[in-house]
Design a protein around this motif. Structure first.
Motif, PDB file in Angstrom:
ATOM      1  N   GLU A 275       3.043 -10.756  69.992  1.00 24.47           N
ATOM      2  CA  GLU A 275       3.782 -12.002  69.821  1.00 24.47           C
ATOM      3  C   GLU A 275       3.343 -12.631  68.515  1.00 24.47           C
ATOM      4  O   GLU A 275       2.167 -12.983  68.350  1.00 24.47           O
ATOM      5  CB  GLU A 275       3.524 -12.963  70.977  1.00 24.47           C
ATOM      6  CG  GLU A 275       4.022 -12.453  72.327  1.00 24.47           C
ATOM      7  CD  GLU A 275       3.821 -13.472  73.435  1.00 24.47           C
ATOM      8  OE1 GLU A 275       3.586 -14.654  73.106  1.00 24.47           O
ATOM      9  OE2 GLU A 275       3.894 -13.080  74.606  1.00 24.47           O
ATOM     10  N   ALA A 276       4.271 -12.749  67.582  1.00 26.64           N
ATOM     11  CA  ALA A 276       3.993 -13.380  66.298  1.00 26.64           C
ATOM     12  C   ALA A 276       4.908 -14.584  66.166  1.00 26.64           C
ATOM     13  O   ALA A 276       6.124 -14.430  65.997  1.00 26.64           O
ATOM     14  CB  ALA A 276       4.209 -12.400  65.157  1.00 26.64           C
ATOM     15  N   ARG A 277       4.333 -15.764  66.258  1.00 29.75           N
ATOM     16  CA  ARG A 277       5.108 -17.009  66.220  1.00 29.75           C
ATOM     17  C   ARG A 277       4.582 -17.880  65.080  1.00 29.75           C
ATOM     18  O   ARG A 277       3.399 -18.186  65.030  1.00 29.75           O
ATOM     19  CB  ARG A 277       4.992 -17.749  67.551  1.00 29.75           C
ATOM     20  CG  ARG A 277       5.378 -16.890  68.767  1.00 29.75           C
ATOM     21  CD  ARG A 277       5.184 -17.667  70.061  1.00 29.75           C
ATOM     22  NE  ARG A 277       5.291 -16.814  71.235  1.00 29.75           N
ATOM     23  CZ  ARG A 277       6.426 -16.494  71.834  1.00 29.75           C
ATOM     24  NH1 ARG A 277       7.560 -16.971  71.361  1.00 29.75           N
ATOM     25  NH2 ARG A 277       6.443 -15.699  72.899  1.00 29.75           N
ATOM     26  N   GLY A 278       5.477 -18.259  64.200  1.00 36.27           N
ATOM     27  CA  GLY A 278       5.056 -19.106  63.091  1.00 36.27           C
ATOM     28  C   GLY A 278       4.179 -18.378  62.093  1.00 36.27           C
ATOM     29  O   GLY A 278       3.291 -18.982  61.496  1.00 36.27           O
TER      30      GLY A 278
ATOM     31  N   GLY B 135      -3.361  -2.352  71.324  1.00 36.19           N
ATOM     32  CA  GLY B 135      -3.926  -3.597  71.838  1.00 36.19           C
ATOM     33  C   GLY B 135      -2.826  -4.582  72.200  1.00 36.19           C
ATOM     34  O   GLY B 135      -1.631  -4.263  72.163  1.00 36.19           O
ATOM     35  N   ARG B 136      -3.230  -5.776  72.542  1.00 27.66           N
ATOM     36  CA  ARG B 136      -2.310  -6.876  72.839  1.00 27.66           C
ATOM     37  C   ARG B 136      -2.700  -8.041  71.936  1.00 27.66           C
ATOM     38  O   ARG B 136      -3.804  -8.576  72.048  1.00 27.66           O
ATOM     39  CB  ARG B 136      -2.385  -7.272  74.309  1.00 27.66           C
ATOM     40  CG  ARG B 136      -2.072  -6.134  75.272  1.00 27.66           C
ATOM     41  CD  ARG B 136      -2.298  -6.548  76.713  1.00 27.66           C
ATOM     42  NE  ARG B 136      -1.323  -7.542  77.144  1.00 27.66           N
ATOM     43  CZ  ARG B 136      -0.154  -7.241  77.706  1.00 27.66           C
ATOM     44  NH1 ARG B 136       0.185  -5.976  77.912  1.00 27.66           N
ATOM     45  NH2 ARG B 136       0.678  -8.194  78.077  1.00 27.66           N
ATOM     46  N   LEU B 137      -1.776  -8.439  71.059  1.00 29.53           N
ATOM     47  CA  LEU B 137      -2.097  -9.422  70.021  1.00 29.53           C
ATOM     48  C   LEU B 137      -1.097 -10.560  70.049  1.00 29.53           C
ATOM     49  O   LEU B 137       0.116 -10.344  70.108  1.00 29.53           O
ATOM     50  CB  LEU B 137      -2.088  -8.748  68.647  1.00 29.53           C
ATOM     51  CG  LEU B 137      -2.260  -9.649  67.419  1.00 29.53           C
ATOM     52  CD1 LEU B 137      -3.612 -10.362  67.446  1.00 29.53           C
ATOM     53  CD2 LEU B 137      -2.114  -8.834  66.140  1.00 29.53           C
ATOM     54  N   THR B 138      -1.616 -11.785  69.965  1.00 31.62           N
ATOM     55  CA  THR B 138      -0.797 -12.984  69.831  1.00 31.62           C
ATOM     56  C   THR B 138      -1.218 -13.734  68.575  1.00 31.62           C
ATOM     57  O   THR B 138      -2.397 -14.023  68.389  1.00 31.62           O
ATOM     58  CB  THR B 138      -0.954 -13.903  71.057  1.00 31.62           C
ATOM     59  OG1 THR B 138      -0.537 -13.204  72.237  1.00 31.62           O
ATOM     60  CG2 THR B 138      -0.110 -15.158  70.905  1.00 31.62           C
ATOM     61  N   LEU B 139      -0.250 -14.046  67.726  1.00 33.72           N
ATOM     62  CA  LEU B 139      -0.490 -14.802  66.503  1.00 33.72           C
ATOM     63  C   LEU B 139       0.361 -16.066  66.546  1.00 33.72           C
ATOM     64  O   LEU B 139       1.563 -15.995  66.806  1.00 33.72           O
ATOM     65  CB  LEU B 139      -0.115 -13.979  65.269  1.00 33.72           C
ATOM     66  CG  LEU B 139      -0.829 -12.640  65.075  1.00 33.72           C
ATOM     67  CD1 LEU B 139      -0.190 -11.859  63.931  1.00 33.72           C
ATOM     68  CD2 LEU B 139      -2.309 -12.850  64.810  1.00 33.72           C
ATOM     69  N   GLU B 140      -0.270 -17.204  66.264  1.00 38.55           N
ATOM     70  CA  GLU B 140       0.445 -18.471  66.258  1.00 38.55           C
ATOM     71  C   GLU B 140       0.012 -19.282  65.035  1.00 38.55           C
ATOM     72  O   GLU B 140      -1.173 -19.526  64.835  1.00 38.55           O
ATOM     73  CB  GLU B 140       0.130 -19.277  67.527  1.00 38.55           C
ATOM     74  CG  GLU B 140       0.510 -18.569  68.822  1.00 38.55           C
ATOM     75  CD  GLU B 140       0.056 -19.342  70.047  1.00 38.55           C
ATOM     76  OE1 GLU B 140      -0.366 -20.501  69.889  1.00 38.55           O
ATOM     77  OE2 GLU B 140       0.123 -18.790  71.160  1.00 38.55           O
ATOM     78  N   ASP B 141       0.988 -19.668  64.234  1.00 38.37           N
ATOM     79  CA  ASP B 141       0.719 -20.510  63.061  1.00 38.37           C
ATOM     80  C   ASP B 141      -0.302 -19.837  62.152  1.00 38.37           C
ATOM     81  O   ASP B 141      -1.407 -20.344  61.937  1.00 38.37           O
ATOM     82  CB  ASP B 141       0.234 -21.898  63.491  1.00 38.37           C
ATOM     83  CG  ASP B 141       0.206 -22.883  62.334  1.00 38.37           C
ATOM     84  OD1 ASP B 141       0.788 -22.572  61.277  1.00 38.37           O
ATOM     85  OD2 ASP B 141      -0.415 -23.948  62.477  1.00 38.37           O
TER      86      ASP B 141
END
Length: 514
Positions: free
Chosen positions: A298-301, A273-279
């Motif tokens: 993308e895992a940010r914060g 899949g395509r996953l973005t995590l923020e905070d």
């Protein structure tokens, strides 16, 4: 527009003056509006709600109401099924109590309850409490029981202050259309269930937008996204006691400002899949973030505390960005574990990791501005801040301290470049290379090592340009000098230069002790 159901019924026993019909027909036009109500004749009660062209009908339902109601506020219906059978666009006001049965929601319906006291329940069987194939809105309701609480096969369904509990398979299944949930709660009372399943079925797919939502209890997956084209967006979400907060098999998901606590599996997990995590904050769980064969992560914060295996685990993936990721107290798989992946890691912070701070096996990894503190195996013998095997690694601006093993280890054919590195209290050596690996380091400062500053064995090649080393127990370098093992040293300053005389160690001009 005035609501037709708000018209007040006359008091019992009251009399209404009747104007003869011929007067009504002879009345001049300016008086028509004033005489209209009187021309209708007497009525014994409030008129039932009626749909007019282009209008929305409001109906009231009260399970404790009197028989024979007409759906007005004063004389509510007793059955939700009866209300939903009314033609037209409906707003149905549900009073407190238990509304039994499975219901198909007509397109455009709006159900408004009075909070936790308004309960839609399917007590027996494996059916679904609510089904929607068109636009629908649910507000202030509790949905309990059934195999599924809600099935959505089309349209846009909105949930506001809606609770789900007691489902045997899952709370919400979304196969097509869109689901918007706001300020809603999902509770698992049965193990191995799913909170919200977003699934691509044939050429159709679902899109879920969840904001200010809670998932509580042993959900196998609190939110599951499955299939190409399916997608989910979560914001201000909390997960407690679930096995997995978000599990993906394909599709796309974005999670912003979320917490997951006291879980037992991978908190946020994606395969293909395509996953973005923020905070995102994760407390407990086996793994905070797990990704396999993904096109983008993308895992940010992201903050992980107390993972029993790893903070972040990535395998066979590309397009991976880890930025401002903090891992504290990881388990036997290390803080960050990368296998056969292409990863950019920026501003990593690792504390109290077991085995490895960052483990890369195969693939490519770029690390910028990382801090690794307190890395050791359970037996206290090993533990590297950076453990790089068969990988190509480019590392710059890293600080590593308090490791049981080497601060940086390159092994099994790894090709590693280091720049601007600070190493302190390395348990064995500062930089180590073995088994046909190569490590090129520039501008390294080392303060304290239980062994030597540098180590080269088993055909490993170590090149250092610019090293300041002090506080080493076993000198500058240890090299077994068998096979192709080599160590090349330039611009080296060390308090103890023992080992530099070995035949496989090349000290170019500028290498000196003091």
């Amino acid at each position: 527009m005035a609501r037709v159901s708000d018209r007040a019924a006359p008091a019992a026993g009251s009399r209404r003056a009747r104007i003869p019909d011929d007067v009504c027909y002879r009345t001049l036009p300016p008086l028509l509006i004033l005489l209209l109500a009187a021309c209708k004749g007497p009525g014994a009660g409030a008129p039932a709600p009626v749909r007019e062209a282009g209008t929305r009908v409001e109906l009231w339902v009260d399970v404790a109401g009197e028989p024979g109601g007409d759906g007005s506020r004063a004389r509510p219906l007793r059955s939700l099924a009866e209300a939903l059978g009314h033609p037209g666009a409906l707003t149905v006001h549900l009073g407190p109590g238990i509304h039994e049965g499975a219901h198909a929601l007509p397109a455009g319906v709006r159900l408004e309850g009075e909070g936790e006291g308004t309960l839609l329940r399917l007590g027996e069987g494996e059916g679904t409490v609510l089904r929607a194939s068109g636009d629908a809105t649910l507000v202030g309701l509790e949905v309990r029981g059934g195999a599924w609480g809600l099935e959505v096969t089309g349209g846009r369904v909105t949930l506001e202050r809606v609770g789900f509990s007691g489902q045997r398979r899952g709370a919400v299944w979304l196969g097509a259309g869109r689901l918007d949930a706001v300020a809603s709660r999902f509770e698992a009372t049965v193990k191995e269930t799913v909170g919200v399943l977003v699934e691509a079925v044939g050429t159709s797919s679902g899109d879920a937008r969840l904001r200010d939502v809670q998932f509580v209890g042993p959900f196998r997956r609190a939110v599951r996204v499955r299939g190409l084209g399916s997608s989910a967006e979560l914001e201000e979400a909390s997960f407690e006691g679930v096995v997995t907060a978000l599990g993906m098999d394909g599709g796309r998901a974005r999670v912003r400002r979320a917490t997951a606590e006291r879980g037992s599996g991978a908190a946020f997990s994606t395969v293909e899949g395509r996953l973005t995590l923020e905070d995102v904050s994760v407390l407990g769980f086996e793994v905070a973030v797990s990704a396999s064969r993904v096109e983008a992560l993308e895992a940010r914060g992201v903050r992980s505390s107390g993972a029993t295996r790893a903070g972040v685990a990535v395998a066979a993936s590309k397009g991976v960005v880890l930025e401002d990721v903090v891992v504290r107290g990881s388990g036997s798989h290390g803080a960050v574990q990368l296998t056969g992946s292409d990863v950019d890691a920026r501003r990593l912070h690792v504390e109290d990791a077991a085995e490895y701070g960052l483990l890369a096996v195969g693939g490519r990894v770029r690390v910028r501005d990382g801090t690794f503190v307190g890395v050791r195996s359970r037996d206290g013998i090993a533990g590297e801040a950076l453990h790089l095997r068969q990988a190509t690694a480019d590392v710059e601006g890293v600080v590593a301290r308090d490791t049981a093993g080497a601060c940086v280890l390159a092994a099994q054919g790894a090709k590693v470049t280091l720049r601007d590195v600070e190493l302190e209290r390395c348990g064995r050596s500062g930089l180590a290379v073995d088994t046909r690996a190569s490590l090129r380091a520039t501008d390294v400062e080392l303060r304290g090592a239980g062994g030597s500053a540098l180590s080269a064995t088993e055909d490993g090649v170590l090149s250092v340009d610019g090293l300041s080393a002090r506080g080493t127990r076993e000198g500058l370098v240890q090299a077994d000098c068998s096979g192709a093992t080599r160590a090349r040293l330039t611009r080296v300053r060390a308090e103890d230069v023992r080992g530099a005389e070995a035949r496989c160690v090349e000290r170019e001009p500028g290498a000196r002790g003091r």
